[in-house]
Design a protein around this motif. Sequence first.
Motif, short mmCIF file in Angstrom:
data_model
loop_
_atom_site.label_atom_id
_atom_site.label_comp_id
_atom_site.label_asym_id
_atom_site.label_seq_id
_atom_site.Cartn_x
_atom_site.Cartn_y
_atom_site.Cartn_z
N THR A 235 0.81 -1.21 0.00
CA THR A 235 0.00 0.00 0.00
C THR A 235 0.85 1.26 0.00
N SER A 236 2.16 1.10 0.13
CA SER A 236 3.05 2.25 0.20
C SER A 236 4.05 2.35 -0.94
N ILE A 237 4.34 1.26 -1.62
CA ILE A 237 5.42 1.24 -2.60
C ILE A 237 4.89 0.85 -3.98
N TYR A 238 5.22 1.71 -4.96
CA TYR A 238 4.82 1.49 -6.35
C TYR A 238 6.05 1.67 -7.24
N ALA A 239 6.17 0.85 -8.27
CA ALA A 239 7.31 0.95 -9.18
C ALA A 239 6.85 0.57 -10.57
N GLY A 240 7.58 1.09 -11.58
CA GLY A 240 7.20 0.77 -12.95
C GLY A 240 8.26 1.19 -13.94
N ALA A 241 8.06 0.80 -15.21
CA ALA A 241 8.98 1.13 -16.28
C ALA A 241 8.22 1.25 -17.59
N THR A 242 8.78 2.04 -18.51
CA THR A 242 8.18 2.25 -19.83
C THR A 242 9.25 2.06 -20.91
N LEU A 243 8.89 1.35 -21.96
CA LEU A 243 9.72 1.23 -23.14
C LEU A 243 9.08 2.05 -24.25
N LYS A 244 9.81 3.04 -24.76
CA LYS A 244 9.27 3.93 -25.79
C LYS A 244 10.01 3.74 -27.11
N ILE A 245 9.25 3.74 -28.20
CA ILE A 245 9.81 3.75 -29.55
C ILE A 245 9.63 5.16 -30.10
N VAL A 246 10.73 5.78 -30.49
CA VAL A 246 10.74 7.17 -30.94
C VAL A 246 10.99 7.19 -32.44
N ASN A 247 10.10 7.84 -33.20
CA ASN A 247 10.25 7.91 -34.64
C ASN A 247 10.06 9.34 -35.11
#
Length: 361
Positions: free
Chosen positions: A153-165
Amino acid sequence: MNRIHKIIIMVVFASLLIPQMVLAGNDDRRGTAGAGELLINPWARSAGWGSVNTANGSGLDALFSNVAGLGHTTGTEVSFNYTHWLDNSDIGLVSFGLAQSMGAYGVLGLTVNSMSFGTIEKTTVGSPDVGNNGTYKPSLLNLGVSYAKAFSTSIYAGATLKIVNEGIDNVTATGIAIDAGIQYVTGRDYEIKFGISLKNWGPSMSFSGDGLVINATYVDSDHQQSLQQRSLSWDLPSSLNIGGSYDFLFSEKTYRFTVAANYESMAFTDDLYTLAGEFSYNNLLMVRGGYTYQKGRGDDIYSSDGNRNNFSSGFSCGASINAPLSKPKGDKKGTYVSIDYAYRVTAILGGIHTVGLSLAL
């Protein structure tokens, strides 16, 4: 839980050192990064207070500042936003986002950002007159796939992979970028929040295509040959964000006033410092505003001896109306539609307007 706390302390300690060693604003590197569209916040709700929500962002609106906030999603969220980039510029940014909770397995997110510049007349060395060579449309397209999870309830984490064109006529460039972040929420009513995120980290990019091919004639010869010119590569505009926020709750949580601050260490320009606030009535009506400070931002943009490095004045404001379409019943959380608006002040060309429409199921 003690292990997670140790990890957080290590991340905080490292983030305090990284800006000094790697990402601190550097005059020698200013303006050398590419893919500048990655620095534009396409989401109206967070843009309205200067993208300050590294610590307290949630859902799709958190993706620009800190992907960890996506982990707060408990159902399905769909968002469509449009940004009118400067008056009379014919530049528009269309953004679409979809987030889906998978329960204990986390949250998946998909985003599409497309920037258009209208139609431009072609000119060439052999035919420099406008109107004789047709037209072309520059384009910028970013695709993102995100994953975030609530570890407690206190800790959140994440990641994003982006393709740039990026593309201009018959020349294009494609690359990848990664965002990663963590949020820590504490307090009796979870009113205290901290967040850290690394944005736009990835390999360098360069252009390629037929537009870089020229027909050359050898000296003292009629022989011609096609030659491929090499494009100089550029780095992505990476940055590190460290933010915090506090919620002041009144009248049994009917009214909320949030104060948030964020420090963004920029790799290719001067660092950003943002202070902002948001007032909320029963989570139905929200009004927000903020100011971002950057060295040189207050200088005259037209002055020959000025030190201005950003056409934005630093002020931003916005509002949201969150209307319930169906009330929560039992395990069902209900359905809400949100209309969002943001305005960012600029020193020239009339500012930046963003409108958004979101649906939460």
